[in-house]
Design a protein around this motif. Structure first.
Motif, PDB file in Angstrom:
ATOM      1  N   TRP A  90       0.849  -1.197   0.000  1.00  0.00           N
ATOM      2  CA  TRP A  90       0.000   0.000   0.000  1.00  0.00           C
ATOM      3  C   TRP A  90       0.880   1.242   0.000  1.00  0.00           C
ATOM      4  O   TRP A  90       1.789   1.368   0.825  1.00  0.00           O
ATOM      5  CB  TRP A  90      -0.913   0.001   1.234  1.00  0.00           C
ATOM      6  CG  TRP A  90      -1.944  -1.090   1.249  1.00  0.00           C
ATOM      7  CD1 TRP A  90      -1.727  -2.438   1.353  1.00  0.00           C
ATOM      8  CD2 TRP A  90      -3.379  -0.922   1.167  1.00  0.00           C
ATOM      9  NE1 TRP A  90      -2.930  -3.113   1.330  1.00  0.00           N
ATOM     10  CE2 TRP A  90      -3.949  -2.214   1.232  1.00  0.00           C
ATOM     11  CE3 TRP A  90      -4.219   0.187   1.057  1.00  0.00           C
ATOM     12  CZ2 TRP A  90      -5.338  -2.417   1.179  1.00  0.00           C
ATOM     13  CZ3 TRP A  90      -5.590  -0.019   1.019  1.00  0.00           C
ATOM     14  CH2 TRP A  90      -6.138  -1.308   1.075  1.00  0.00           C
ATOM     15  N   THR A  93       1.124   3.575   3.534  1.00  0.00           N
ATOM     16  CA  THR A  93       1.773   2.991   4.702  1.00  0.00           C
ATOM     17  C   THR A  93       3.147   2.386   4.400  1.00  0.00           C
ATOM     18  O   THR A  93       4.038   2.447   5.246  1.00  0.00           O
ATOM     19  CB  THR A  93       0.875   1.893   5.310  1.00  0.00           C
ATOM     20  OG1 THR A  93       0.251   1.166   4.256  1.00  0.00           O
ATOM     21  CG2 THR A  93      -0.193   2.499   6.215  1.00  0.00           C
ATOM     22  N   PHE A  94       3.308   1.780   3.220  1.00  0.00           N
ATOM     23  CA  PHE A  94       4.512   0.972   3.000  1.00  0.00           C
ATOM     24  C   PHE A  94       5.368   1.408   1.816  1.00  0.00           C
ATOM     25  O   PHE A  94       6.417   0.808   1.557  1.00  0.00           O
ATOM     26  CB  PHE A  94       4.121  -0.512   2.816  1.00  0.00           C
ATOM     27  CG  PHE A  94       3.162  -1.001   3.865  1.00  0.00           C
ATOM     28  CD1 PHE A  94       3.423  -0.789   5.215  1.00  0.00           C
ATOM     29  CD2 PHE A  94       1.987  -1.649   3.520  1.00  0.00           C
ATOM     30  CE1 PHE A  94       2.536  -1.211   6.193  1.00  0.00           C
ATOM     31  CE2 PHE A  94       1.089  -2.080   4.491  1.00  0.00           C
ATOM     32  CZ  PHE A  94       1.358  -1.861   5.834  1.00  0.00           C
ATOM     33  N   GLU A 119      -5.799   5.283   2.527  1.00  0.00           N
ATOM     34  CA  GLU A 119      -5.601   4.874   3.919  1.00  0.00           C
ATOM     35  C   GLU A 119      -5.690   6.163   4.742  1.00  0.00           C
ATOM     36  O   GLU A 119      -4.746   6.951   4.769  1.00  0.00           O
ATOM     37  CB  GLU A 119      -4.236   4.213   4.084  1.00  0.00           C
ATOM     38  CG  GLU A 119      -4.031   3.020   3.148  1.00  0.00           C
ATOM     39  CD  GLU A 119      -2.616   2.495   3.163  1.00  0.00           C
ATOM     40  OE1 GLU A 119      -1.843   2.842   2.230  1.00  0.00           O
ATOM     41  OE2 GLU A 119      -2.251   1.780   4.124  1.00  0.00           O
ATOM     42  N   TRP A 167       1.679   0.527  11.150  1.00  0.00           N
ATOM     43  CA  TRP A 167       1.246   0.858   9.791  1.00  0.00           C
ATOM     44  C   TRP A 167       1.726   2.243   9.352  1.00  0.00           C
ATOM     45  O   TRP A 167       2.403   2.368   8.348  1.00  0.00           O
ATOM     46  CB  TRP A 167      -0.287   0.771   9.678  1.00  0.00           C
ATOM     47  CG  TRP A 167      -0.824  -0.633   9.805  1.00  0.00           C
ATOM     48  CD1 TRP A 167      -0.109  -1.808   9.733  1.00  0.00           C
ATOM     49  CD2 TRP A 167      -2.191  -1.013  10.029  1.00  0.00           C
ATOM     50  NE1 TRP A 167      -0.956  -2.881   9.899  1.00  0.00           N
ATOM     51  CE2 TRP A 167      -2.233  -2.426  10.072  1.00  0.00           C
ATOM     52  CE3 TRP A 167      -3.385  -0.298  10.199  1.00  0.00           C
ATOM     53  CZ2 TRP A 167      -3.425  -3.132  10.280  1.00  0.00           C
ATOM     54  CZ3 TRP A 167      -4.562  -1.005  10.398  1.00  0.00           C
ATOM     55  CH2 TRP A 167      -4.576  -2.409  10.437  1.00  0.00           C
ATOM     56  N   TRP A 215      -9.446   2.138   5.501  1.00  0.00           N
ATOM     57  CA  TRP A 215      -8.828   2.114   4.176  1.00  0.00           C
ATOM     58  C   TRP A 215      -9.813   1.544   3.160  1.00  0.00           C
ATOM     59  O   TRP A 215     -10.814   0.924   3.505  1.00  0.00           O
ATOM     60  CB  TRP A 215      -7.545   1.279   4.196  1.00  0.00           C
ATOM     61  CG  TRP A 215      -7.727  -0.114   4.716  1.00  0.00           C
ATOM     62  CD1 TRP A 215      -7.994  -1.236   3.992  1.00  0.00           C
ATOM     63  CD2 TRP A 215      -7.637  -0.542   6.094  1.00  0.00           C
ATOM     64  NE1 TRP A 215      -8.089  -2.325   4.821  1.00  0.00           N
ATOM     65  CE2 TRP A 215      -7.879  -1.930   6.111  1.00  0.00           C
ATOM     66  CE3 TRP A 215      -7.385   0.110   7.306  1.00  0.00           C
ATOM     67  CZ2 TRP A 215      -7.864  -2.682   7.290  1.00  0.00           C
ATOM     68  CZ3 TRP A 215      -7.382  -0.636   8.478  1.00  0.00           C
ATOM     69  CH2 TRP A 215      -7.615  -2.014   8.465  1.00  0.00           C
TER      70      TRP A 215
HETATM   71  C1  TMO Z   1      -2.140  -1.275   5.504  1.00  0.00           C
HETATM   72  N1  TMO Z   1      -3.586  -0.958   5.631  1.00  0.00           N
HETATM   73  C2  TMO Z   1      -4.309  -1.427   4.444  1.00  0.00           C
HETATM   74  C3  TMO Z   1      -4.143  -1.608   6.858  1.00  0.00           C
HETATM   75  O1  TMO Z   1      -3.709   0.387   5.739  1.00  0.00           O
END
Ligand code: TMO
Length: 317
Positions: A90, A93-94, A119, A167, A215
């Motif tokens: 995502w 977050t990532f 998100e 997250w 999200w």
């Molecule tokens: C990573 N998230 C979908 C829970 O925001």
């Protein structure tokens, strides 16, 4: 059937090899029997999709292993080969952990799902219908309604119930500061995703205001949930990225990642993984099978695979 002589069998085998060679040059490499390692994180669609993809790989003859993994540290694990893929990267977050690991060498971008993502903090629609924060979803409404969102643990301020800190890190406390809302609002981190859904249910029952992290795609897409509209995201706007922090989350992408050796060790499985592509509706369904229908993750995946063979089988061909 006519019996063939040994010679005619040999001729057929030779002819078969010649025609295969003339078309492809070399025979296809078989996938390794070493397990494809798939991470399990802590939100429903990701876990269901892990078993969906694992089931798809198994149908192709691959071995699969599932490992619980931290959703930030996983990109370093993919880089060094302990984990083979990530199927829900995502952006909000990532994205940073993904590109940090890629920059060190060893992580590849294996494509982007059709689903776009958000998100973000938001409210169930009934909070808007009951006018508990007039002016929502515009964020500036938050300057004037915090008293409707206090809880026993919020010290007189309105409470934002964030997801687990793993997250988004400190993004939301930093955003409250940056937008001048920190004297009216405070952030509490949920222990897990289920705490968010429990809060939505109990706030509704008690008829009180609530603001929670959520999200899309998610099962709540079907339920009526409104995301708050903050100043638009631009690359670098966040405090953690050197910006002033006065921005909301991106209308983002959802990517797939893989260890750089995966295409070489498992060419057929890798090819299927790059073709694999889920929509907002499909990902929302995977979450709903668990959070609405209360199936366990493996049963949800088995049901999804059975009901959607026409979707995933072509990716394996
Ligand atoms: C990573 N998230 C979908 C829970 O925001």
């Amino acid at each position: 059937m006519k019996l063939r002589t040994p010679n005619s069998i040999r001729a057929l085998v030779v002819a078969g090899c010649v025609s295969l060679l003339s078309v492809t040059g070399v025979a296809k490499a078989a996938d390794s029997t070493a397990p494809i390692v798939i991470p399990i994180h802590n939100w429903s669609s990701q876990v269901v999709m892990a078993y969906v993809i694992g089931g798809m790989f198994e149908s192709m003859g691959s071995n699969v292993e599932y490992v619980p993994a931290d959703s930030q540290a996983v990109y370093e694990s993919i880089r060094n080969g302990d984990v083979t893929i990530s199927h829900e990267v995502w952006q909000s977050t990532f994205g940073k952990s993904f590109y940090n690991a890629m920059a060190k060498g060893g992580v590849i971008d294996a494509g982007t799902h059709s689903a776009t993502t958000l998100e973000e903090m938001g409210v169930p629609n009934w909070v808007i219908e009951q006018d508990l924060c007039p002016g929502l979803p515009n964020w500036e409404a938050l300057k004037d309604c915090s008293e409707n969102f206090t809880t026993a643990d919020s010290g007189g301020k309105g409470r934002w119930l964030e997801g687990p800190q793993s997250w988004h890190g400190d993004l939301m406390p930093e955003r409250l500061e940056a937008l001048g809302l920190a004297d009216k609002w405070t952030v509490k981190f949920a222990g897990g995703a289920d705490a968010l859904w429990t809060e939505l249910a109990s706030a509704k029952k008690e008829g009180r205001g609530t603001i929670v992290f959520n999200w899309t795609p998610n099962f709540t897409d079907a339920d009526g949930f409104t995301f708050i509209e903050f100043p638009p995201y631009t690359d670098g706007c966040r405090k953690a990225d050197g910006g002033d922090g006065k921005c909301g989350s991106p209308k983002g992408w959802l990517k797939k990642a893989a260890n750089y050796k995966f295409p070489k060790t498992h060419p057929a499985a890798y090819t299927a993984f790059t073709k694999l592509d889920f929509s907002t509706t499909q990902i929302g369904q995977m979450a709903a099978l668990v959070d609405t229908d209360k199936l366990d993750h493996k049963d949800a995946a088995a049901k999804w695979l059975k009901d959607n063979e026409a979707v995933w089988m072509p990716w394996t061909k």
